[in-house]
Design a protein around this motif. Structure first.
Motif, mmCIF file in Angstrom:
data_model
loop_
_atom_site.group_PDB
_atom_site.id
_atom_site.type_symbol
_atom_site.label_atom_id
_atom_site.label_comp_id
_atom_site.label_asym_id
_atom_site.label_seq_id
_atom_site.Cartn_x
_atom_site.Cartn_y
_atom_site.Cartn_z
ATOM 1 N N GLU A 102 -24.073 25.843 2.916
ATOM 2 C CA GLU A 102 -22.656 25.885 3.549
ATOM 3 C C GLU A 102 -22.369 27.379 4.182
ATOM 4 O OE1 GLU A 102 -19.822 24.855 0.328
ATOM 5 O OE2 GLU A 102 -20.463 22.633 0.518
ATOM 6 N N ASN A 103 -22.875 28.366 3.555
ATOM 7 C CA ASN A 103 -22.633 29.460 4.314
ATOM 8 C C ASN A 103 -23.271 29.684 5.762
ATOM 9 O OD1 ASN A 103 -21.071 30.337 2.246
ATOM 10 N ND2 ASN A 103 -22.487 31.333 1.132
ATOM 11 N N GLU A 104 -24.544 29.140 5.669
ATOM 12 C CA GLU A 104 -25.182 29.326 6.869
ATOM 13 C C GLU A 104 -24.514 28.094 7.772
ATOM 14 O OE1 GLU A 104 -28.258 31.168 8.057
ATOM 15 O OE2 GLU A 104 -27.334 31.954 6.143
ATOM 16 N N SER A 105 -24.142 27.190 7.704
ATOM 17 C CA SER A 105 -23.484 26.322 8.566
ATOM 18 C C SER A 105 -22.171 26.800 8.915
ATOM 19 C CB SER A 105 -23.101 24.987 7.637
ATOM 20 O OG SER A 105 -24.238 24.155 7.515
ATOM 21 N N ALA A 106 -21.353 27.543 8.171
ATOM 22 C CA ALA A 106 -20.162 28.160 8.541
ATOM 23 C C ALA A 106 -20.499 29.236 9.587
ATOM 24 C CB ALA A 106 -19.234 28.918 7.305
ATOM 25 N N THR A 107 -21.419 30.118 9.558
ATOM 26 C CA THR A 107 -21.942 30.978 10.331
ATOM 27 C C THR A 107 -22.392 30.635 11.575
ATOM 28 O OG1 THR A 107 -22.837 32.570 8.471
ATOM 29 C CG2 THR A 107 -23.661 33.057 10.694
ATOM 30 N N LEU A 108 -23.129 29.561 11.612
ATOM 31 C CA LEU A 108 -23.532 28.742 12.913
ATOM 32 C C LEU A 108 -22.159 28.304 13.732
ATOM 33 C CD1 LEU A 108 -25.655 27.832 14.873
ATOM 34 C CD2 LEU A 108 -25.969 25.914 13.523
ATOM 35 N N THR A 109 -21.459 27.709 12.917
ATOM 36 C CA THR A 109 -19.934 27.159 13.477
ATOM 37 C C THR A 109 -19.331 28.230 14.351
ATOM 38 O OG1 THR A 109 -20.115 25.452 12.046
ATOM 39 C CG2 THR A 109 -18.037 25.745 13.329
ATOM 40 N N ASP A 110 -19.146 29.395 13.275
ATOM 41 C CA ASP A 110 -18.609 30.391 14.031
ATOM 42 C C ASP A 110 -19.100 31.100 15.179
ATOM 43 O OD1 ASP A 110 -16.583 30.431 11.733
ATOM 44 O OD2 ASP A 110 -17.363 31.962 10.918
ATOM 45 N N PHE A 111 -20.371 31.100 15.267
ATOM 46 C CA PHE A 111 -21.208 31.745 16.468
ATOM 47 C C PHE A 111 -20.810 30.666 17.678
ATOM 48 C CE2 PHE A 111 -25.041 31.779 19.079
ATOM 49 C CZ PHE A 111 -24.591 32.954 19.594
ATOM 50 N N ILE A 112 -20.972 29.482 17.481
ATOM 51 C CA ILE A 112 -20.846 28.481 18.665
ATOM 52 C C ILE A 112 -19.290 28.469 19.044
ATOM 53 C CG2 ILE A 112 -20.606 26.036 19.015
ATOM 54 C CD1 ILE A 112 -23.210 25.703 17.378
ATOM 55 N N VAL A 113 -18.369 28.628 18.165
ATOM 56 C CA VAL A 113 -16.791 28.766 18.540
ATOM 57 C C VAL A 113 -16.460 29.873 19.232
ATOM 58 C CG1 VAL A 113 -14.483 28.939 17.699
ATOM 59 C CG2 VAL A 113 -16.081 27.276 16.828
ATOM 60 N N PHE A 114 -17.273 30.992 18.906
ATOM 61 C CA PHE A 114 -17.345 32.291 19.497
ATOM 62 C C PHE A 114 -17.713 32.214 21.116
ATOM 63 C CE2 PHE A 114 -19.609 36.201 20.818
ATOM 64 C CZ PHE A 114 -18.841 37.073 20.826
ATOM 65 N N THR A 115 -18.960 31.457 21.269
ATOM 66 C CA THR A 115 -19.356 31.154 22.579
ATOM 67 C C THR A 115 -18.364 30.676 23.361
ATOM 68 O OG1 THR A 115 -20.707 29.299 21.861
ATOM 69 C CG2 THR A 115 -21.687 31.697 21.817
ATOM 70 N N LEU A 116 -17.909 29.527 22.725
ATOM 71 C CA LEU A 116 -16.904 28.675 23.556
ATOM 72 C C LEU A 116 -15.724 29.349 23.971
ATOM 73 C CD1 LEU A 116 -17.148 25.141 21.583
ATOM 74 C CD2 LEU A 116 -18.144 25.747 23.594
ATOM 75 N N LYS A 117 -15.193 30.460 23.158
ATOM 76 C CA LYS A 117 -14.443 31.368 23.677
ATOM 77 C C LYS A 117 -14.489 31.931 25.046
ATOM 78 C CE LYS A 117 -12.171 32.412 19.293
ATOM 79 N NZ LYS A 117 -11.591 33.432 18.415
ATOM 80 N N ASN A 118 -15.772 32.029 25.596
ATOM 81 C CA ASN A 118 -16.003 32.448 26.873
ATOM 82 C C ASN A 118 -15.662 31.381 28.018
ATOM 83 O OD1 ASN A 118 -16.520 35.026 25.788
ATOM 84 N ND2 ASN A 118 -18.617 34.585 25.317
ATOM 85 N N LYS A 119 -15.672 30.395 27.669
ATOM 86 C CA LYS A 119 -15.223 29.286 28.406
ATOM 87 C C LYS A 119 -13.790 29.030 28.940
ATOM 88 C CE LYS A 119 -19.644 27.741 27.690
ATOM 89 N NZ LYS A 119 -20.813 27.780 28.607
ATOM 90 N N ARG A 120 -13.644 28.241 29.982
ATOM 91 C CA ARG A 120 -12.329 27.814 30.256
ATOM 92 C C ARG A 120 -11.988 26.957 29.034
ATOM 93 N NH1 ARG A 120 -11.283 25.810 36.060
ATOM 94 N NH2 ARG A 120 -9.273 26.337 35.434
ATOM 95 N N SER A 121 -10.878 27.474 28.526
ATOM 96 C CA SER A 121 -10.279 26.545 27.336
ATOM 97 C C SER A 121 -8.958 26.167 27.243
ATOM 98 C CB SER A 121 -10.776 26.947 25.923
ATOM 99 O OG SER A 121 -10.217 28.158 25.563
ATOM 100 N N LEU A 122 -8.593 25.129 26.793
ATOM 101 C CA LEU A 122 -7.348 24.687 26.247
ATOM 102 C C LEU A 122 -7.292 24.700 24.741
ATOM 103 C CD1 LEU A 122 -4.511 23.790 27.120
ATOM 104 C CD2 LEU A 122 -5.344 21.338 27.410
ATOM 105 N N ASN A 123 -6.437 25.617 24.246
ATOM 106 C CA ASN A 123 -6.165 25.717 22.912
ATOM 107 C C ASN A 123 -7.357 26.393 22.114
ATOM 108 O OD1 ASN A 123 -4.925 25.540 20.389
ATOM 109 N ND2 ASN A 123 -4.660 23.237 20.466
ATOM 110 N N ASP A 124 -7.126 26.505 21.046
ATOM 111 C CA ASP A 124 -8.481 27.155 20.030
ATOM 112 C C ASP A 124 -8.259 26.594 19.045
ATOM 113 O OD1 ASP A 124 -9.562 29.217 18.485
ATOM 114 O OD2 ASP A 124 -9.000 30.768 19.652
ATOM 115 N N GLN A 125 -9.530 26.337 18.249
ATOM 116 C CA GLN A 125 -9.408 25.713 16.964
ATOM 117 C C GLN A 125 -8.982 26.660 15.756
ATOM 118 O OE1 GLN A 125 -13.525 24.529 16.001
ATOM 119 N NE2 GLN A 125 -13.693 25.892 14.283
#
Length: 154
Positions: free
Chosen positions: A110-133
């Motif tokens: 669960e901790n590893e999954s949360a770390t991976l999810t946070d990393f992917i959301v972090f990389t998505l913040k560099n994209k053009r985005s609407l809203n933020d999770q």
């Protein structure tokens, strides 16, 4: 906006909930406009760890959803409509594994999954985005006030 999306020839990532009708309409509109779009629903099983490429000038994550391989480098726009992107290890859903006394291993996953999810959301913040999770519960009064300050009719 449509012309801009067509010019970019990009893929749009939509993070939503399965029951969200507005997202359904958006997906239909994208299909009509021949836009490349992938939708991930909140509790959908997504294998987010096909590969991670992390170098000085290169950052890419490849994942698989509904049998389709997606590379974050191909995603140009993100719409955090509803829900949240989450990674789940296949063992986190394995009933035999969960029924055994492997609580410490399960917590590790669960901790590893949360770390991976946070990393992917972090990389998505560099994209053009609407809203933020991380900001779904926006204060509507602040939002309305901000809209009025930039001359939007509310």
């Amino acid at each position: 906006m449509t012309n801009l999306l067509l010019q970019l020839n990009s893929m749009i990532l939509v993070i939503s909930r399965e029951e969200d009708i507005s997202t359904d309409y958006f997906m239909e509109w994208c299909a009509f406009m021949n836009l490349k779009v992938i939708r991930i629903n909140e509790y959908e099983s997504a294998n987010l760890t096909k590969s991670i490429l992390l170098c000085k000038d290169i950052l890419d994550v490849e994942f698989e959803i509904k049998g389709q391989k997606i590379s974050l480098s191909k995603i140009k726009s993100v719409w955090f409509r509803r829900g949240a992107l989450r990674h789940y290890s296949s063992l986190q859903h394995d009933e035999d594994f969960l029924n055994r006394e492997f609580k410490s291993v399960h917590q590790f996953l669960e901790n590893e999954s949360a770390t991976l999810t946070d990393f992917i959301v972090f990389t998505l913040k560099n994209k053009r985005s609407l809203n933020d999770q991380n900001h779904y519960n926006a204060n509507k009064l602040i939002t309305l006030y901000t809209a009025s300050q930039i001359a939007l009719n509310i």
